[in-house]
Design an enzyme around this catalytic site. Structure first.
Site, PDB file in Angstrom:
ATOM      1  N   ASP A   1       1.322   7.702  28.159  1.00 38.97           N
ATOM      2  CA  ASP A   1       1.179   8.492  26.925  1.00 38.97           C
ATOM      3  C   ASP A   1       2.143   9.674  26.969  1.00 38.97           C
ATOM      4  O   ASP A   1       2.295  10.327  28.001  1.00 38.97           O
ATOM      5  CB  ASP A   1      -0.275   8.983  26.796  1.00 38.97           C
ATOM      6  N   ILE A   2       2.766   9.957  25.837  1.00 40.86           N
ATOM      7  CA  ILE A   2       3.749  11.042  25.765  1.00 40.86           C
ATOM      8  C   ILE A   2       3.068  12.414  25.871  1.00 40.86           C
ATOM      9  O   ILE A   2       3.710  13.394  26.257  1.00 40.86           O
ATOM     10  CB  ILE A   2       4.570  10.897  24.447  1.00 40.86           C
TER      11      ILE A   2
ATOM     12  N   ASN B   1      -9.736   4.852  20.045  1.00 37.63           N
ATOM     13  CA  ASN B   1      -9.996   5.606  18.824  1.00 37.63           C
ATOM     14  C   ASN B   1      -9.812   4.669  17.637  1.00 37.63           C
ATOM     15  O   ASN B   1      -8.808   3.939  17.568  1.00 37.63           O
ATOM     16  CB  ASN B   1      -9.036   6.793  18.718  1.00 37.63           C
TER      17      ASN B   1
ATOM     18  N   GLY C   1     -10.553   9.627  15.246  1.00 35.10           N
ATOM     19  CA  GLY C   1      -9.501  10.331  15.964  1.00 35.10           C
ATOM     20  C   GLY C   1      -8.234   9.526  16.162  1.00 35.10           C
ATOM     21  O   GLY C   1      -7.352   9.932  16.917  1.00 35.10           O
ATOM     22  N   GLN C   2      -8.128   8.378  15.492  1.00 36.37           N
ATOM     23  CA  GLN C   2      -6.926   7.559  15.664  1.00 36.37           C
ATOM     24  C   GLN C   2      -5.743   8.195  14.932  1.00 36.37           C
ATOM     25  O   GLN C   2      -5.870   8.627  13.779  1.00 36.37           O
ATOM     26  CB  GLN C   2      -7.176   6.137  15.121  1.00 36.37           C
TER      27      GLN C   2
ATOM     28  N   HIS D   1      -4.719   0.282  20.393  1.00 39.46           N
ATOM     29  CA  HIS D   1      -4.357   0.541  21.788  1.00 39.46           C
ATOM     30  C   HIS D   1      -5.581   1.025  22.540  1.00 39.46           C
ATOM     31  O   HIS D   1      -6.483   1.638  21.972  1.00 39.46           O
ATOM     32  CB  HIS D   1      -3.229   1.572  21.876  1.00 39.46           C
TER      33      HIS D   1
ATOM     34  N   HIS E   1      -6.593   3.576  25.484  1.00 36.86           N
ATOM     35  CA  HIS E   1      -6.207   4.665  26.392  1.00 36.86           C
ATOM     36  C   HIS E   1      -6.893   4.418  27.732  1.00 36.86           C
ATOM     37  O   HIS E   1      -8.089   4.065  27.772  1.00 36.86           O
ATOM     38  CB  HIS E   1      -6.735   6.014  25.891  1.00 36.86           C
TER      39      HIS E   1
HETATM   40  P1  5GP Z   1      -4.666   7.698  19.108  1.00 40.06           P
HETATM   41  O1  5GP Z   1      -5.067   9.083  18.711  1.00 40.06           O
HETATM   42  O2  5GP Z   1      -4.047   6.957  17.964  1.00 40.06           O
HETATM   43  O3  5GP Z   1      -5.750   6.947  19.802  1.00 40.06           O
HETATM   44  O4  5GP Z   1      -3.590   7.894  20.238  1.00 40.06           O
HETATM   45  C1  5GP Z   1      -2.231   7.803  20.038  1.00 40.06           C
HETATM   46  C2  5GP Z   1      -1.602   8.245  21.319  1.00 40.06           C
HETATM   47  O5  5GP Z   1      -0.251   7.857  21.307  1.00 40.06           O
HETATM   48  C3  5GP Z   1      -1.628   9.766  21.534  1.00 40.06           C
HETATM   49  O6  5GP Z   1      -2.308  10.060  22.747  1.00 40.06           O
HETATM   50  C4  5GP Z   1      -0.157  10.158  21.575  1.00 40.06           C
HETATM   51  O7  5GP Z   1       0.113  11.148  22.539  1.00 40.06           O
HETATM   52  C5  5GP Z   1       0.524   8.839  21.919  1.00 40.06           C
HETATM   53  N1  5GP Z   1       1.851   8.714  21.349  1.00 40.06           N
HETATM   54  C6  5GP Z   1       2.218   8.943  20.062  1.00 40.06           C
HETATM   55  N2  5GP Z   1       3.523   8.706  19.897  1.00 40.06           N
HETATM   56  C7  5GP Z   1       3.998   8.301  21.106  1.00 40.06           C
HETATM   57  C8  5GP Z   1       5.293   7.900  21.555  1.00 40.06           C
HETATM   58  O8  5GP Z   1       6.288   7.877  20.832  1.00 40.06           O
HETATM   59  N3  5GP Z   1       5.397   7.547  22.868  1.00 40.06           N
HETATM   60  C9  5GP Z   1       4.318   7.561  23.714  1.00 40.06           C
HETATM   61  N4  5GP Z   1       4.547   7.194  24.973  1.00 40.06           N
HETATM   62  N5  5GP Z   1       3.093   7.923  23.317  1.00 40.06           N
HETATM   63  C10 5GP Z   1       2.931   8.298  22.027  1.00 40.06           C
END
Ligand code: 5GP
Ligand code: ZN
Length: 112
Positions: A31-32, A86, A92-93, A99, A101
């Site tokens: 994760d970034i 999420n 919280g998505q 995906h 986590h």
């Molecule tokens: P969500 O909130 O949708 O469950 O999580 C999305 C996750 O993707 C977040 O934790 C965010 O930091 C990660 N993320 C978003 N854009 C990028 C990206 O370009 N590269 C990587 N490695 N992670 C990303």
């Protein structure tokens, strides 16, 4: 494939990522914005928006993704980990490509 989806672009290498596992159906990258010392995302190559958009046709894929979590967590040295999916804005998505986590490392995670 969805043209404006950031994870589809990571799948096709149009956006770089710190990817450390890939097979014909799944990629896994860090994760970034990690919320733990180790924090990675298990992502199907197939574009599906969220868990709420899955049905029986996704059962094998979801099972495969889930079973990758302990394998890869162990490879990265985690003795325990948390998984999180999420789903939807209210869940919280932020990225609407399903995906899982996986995170852990360091201190014991809080209960919530
Ligand atoms: P969500 O909130 O949708 O469950 O999580 C999305 C996750 O993707 C977040 O934790 C965010 O930091 C990660 N993320 C978003 N854009 C990028 C990206 O370009 N590269 C990587 N490695 N992670 C990303
Ligand atoms: Zn996508």
């Amino acid at each position: 494939m969805s043209t404006d989806c950031i994870f589809c672009k990571i799948v096709t290498n149009d956006i770089p990522s710190n990817k450390f596992y890939e097979d014909d159906e799944v990629i896994v990258f860090h994760d970034i914005r990690p919320i733990a010392p180790v924090h990675f995302l298990i992502v199907p190559k197939l574009h599906v928006e969220s868990l709420a958009d899955c049905d029986e046709t996704h059962q094998n894929l979801l099972g495969k993704m889930l079973l990758l979590a302990p394998k890869l967590a162990t490879q990265l040295g985690l003795k325990g980990f948390r998984t999180m999916i999420n789903t939807g804005r209210e869940g919280g998505q932020e990225v609407f490509h399903i995906h899982i986590h996986v995170f852990g490392g360091g201190e014991t995670l809080p209960k919530t």
